[in-house]
Design a protein around this motif. Structure first.
Motif, PDB file in Angstrom:
ATOM      1  N   TYR A  30      -4.321   8.736  11.236  1.00 16.34           N
ATOM      2  CA  TYR A  30      -4.868   8.984  10.504  1.00 16.34           C
ATOM      3  C   TYR A  30      -6.017   8.400  10.213  1.00 16.34           C
ATOM      4  CZ  TYR A  30      -5.455   4.015   9.336  1.00 16.34           C
ATOM      5  OH  TYR A  30      -6.000   1.838   9.420  1.00 16.34           O
ATOM      6  N   GLN A  39       0.940  -1.398   0.253  1.00 22.03           N
ATOM      7  CA  GLN A  39       0.172   0.274   0.192  1.00 22.03           C
ATOM      8  C   GLN A  39       0.580   1.216   0.102  1.00 22.03           C
ATOM      9  OE1 GLN A  39      -2.630   0.642   3.412  1.00 22.03           O
ATOM     10  NE2 GLN A  39      -4.062   2.417   2.377  1.00 22.03           N
ATOM     11  N   SER A  78      -9.300   8.009   7.875  1.00 24.98           N
ATOM     12  CA  SER A  78      -9.782   7.018   6.101  1.00 24.98           C
ATOM     13  C   SER A  78     -10.708   7.220   6.216  1.00 24.98           C
ATOM     14  CB  SER A  78     -10.315   5.106   6.961  1.00 24.98           C
ATOM     15  OG  SER A  78     -11.054   5.232   8.142  1.00 24.98           O
ATOM     16  N   TYR A 108       5.007   3.991   8.187  1.00 23.01           N
ATOM     17  CA  TYR A 108       5.152   4.135   7.122  1.00 23.01           C
ATOM     18  C   TYR A 108       6.639   4.426   7.014  1.00 23.01           C
ATOM     19  CZ  TYR A 108       4.641   8.764   7.136  1.00 23.01           C
ATOM     20  OH  TYR A 108       4.802  10.201   7.973  1.00 23.01           O
ATOM     21  N   SER A 159      -9.133   2.954   3.197  1.00 22.48           N
ATOM     22  CA  SER A 159      -7.948   3.237   2.831  1.00 22.48           C
ATOM     23  C   SER A 159      -7.720   4.881   3.124  1.00 22.48           C
ATOM     24  CB  SER A 159      -8.023   3.515   1.650  1.00 22.48           C
ATOM     25  OG  SER A 159      -8.966   4.969   1.097  1.00 22.48           O
ATOM     26  N   ILE A 160      -6.373   4.684   3.636  1.00 21.61           N
ATOM     27  CA  ILE A 160      -5.366   6.307   4.765  1.00 21.61           C
ATOM     28  C   ILE A 160      -5.983   7.575   3.365  1.00 21.61           C
ATOM     29  CG2 ILE A 160      -3.916   7.571   5.223  1.00 21.61           C
ATOM     30  CD1 ILE A 160      -2.294   4.288   5.732  1.00 21.61           C
ATOM     31  N   GLU A 161      -6.849   8.548   4.262  1.00 19.27           N
ATOM     32  CA  GLU A 161      -7.281   9.191   4.159  1.00 19.27           C
ATOM     33  C   GLU A 161      -6.921  10.540   4.079  1.00 19.27           C
ATOM     34  OE1 GLU A 161     -11.210  11.223   1.607  1.00 19.27           O
ATOM     35  OE2 GLU A 161     -10.480   9.286   1.589  1.00 19.27           O
ATOM     36  N   ILE A 174       1.227   5.683  -0.179  1.00 20.00           N
ATOM     37  CA  ILE A 174       0.609   6.567   0.201  1.00 20.00           C
ATOM     38  C   ILE A 174       2.144   7.829  -0.007  1.00 20.00           C
ATOM     39  CG2 ILE A 174      -0.478   6.204   1.622  1.00 20.00           C
ATOM     40  CD1 ILE A 174       1.219   6.879   4.177  1.00 20.00           C
ATOM     41  N   THR A 175       1.009   9.546  -0.233  1.00 24.20           N
ATOM     42  CA  THR A 175       1.747  10.227  -0.920  1.00 24.20           C
ATOM     43  C   THR A 175       2.005  10.945   0.827  1.00 24.20           C
ATOM     44  OG1 THR A 175       1.120  10.073  -3.120  1.00 24.20           O
ATOM     45  CG2 THR A 175       2.394  12.423  -2.171  1.00 24.20           C
ATOM     46  N   VAL A 184       3.167   1.845   3.487  1.00 26.32           N
ATOM     47  CA  VAL A 184       2.761   1.279   4.578  1.00 26.32           C
ATOM     48  C   VAL A 184       2.707  -0.148   4.047  1.00 26.32           C
ATOM     49  CG1 VAL A 184       0.458   0.496   5.696  1.00 26.32           C
ATOM     50  CG2 VAL A 184       0.854   2.622   3.897  1.00 26.32           C
TER      51      VAL A 184
END
Length: 98
Positions: free
Chosen positions: A68, A18, A70, A50, A75-77, A20-21, A34
């Protein structure tokens, strides 16, 4: 034959990492992988561990943590800072267990 079936099943169920930015304080985006998500009933929050995506082995990369929010799909928002020393202690304990 059984080994082939087991290896095929493992390949099918192996998850893609997974990604993420994360935007740093200088406004630079960094793609990160992640490595673990978990929740705390005590704090009523979800947390993520992460690492930046690089060519280095994962063991040699710095591990970062954040709370975080979600999205509807889990998903991680949005990443938020960890606010208290008690939360940091909880997160560090989880990291040490891993």
């Amino acid at each position: 034959m059984i080994n082939e079936v087991v290896l095929t099943l493992l390949d099918e169920f192996q998850e893609e990492p997974q990604l993420i930015t994360v935007t740093d304080e200088d406004g630079i985006d960094q793609v990160c992988e992640v490595i673990h998500t978990f929740s705390s009933e005590q704090f009523g929050k979800s947390y993520v561990l992460y690492v930046p995506v690089t060519d280095e082995p994962i063991e040699e990369r710095d591990i970062f943590a954040a709370q975080y929010l979600s999205g509807n799909d889990g998903s991680i928002e949005e990443l938020l800072p960890i606010e208290t020393d008690e939360e940091w202690t909880f997160v560090e304990d989880i990291l040490n267990e891993l």
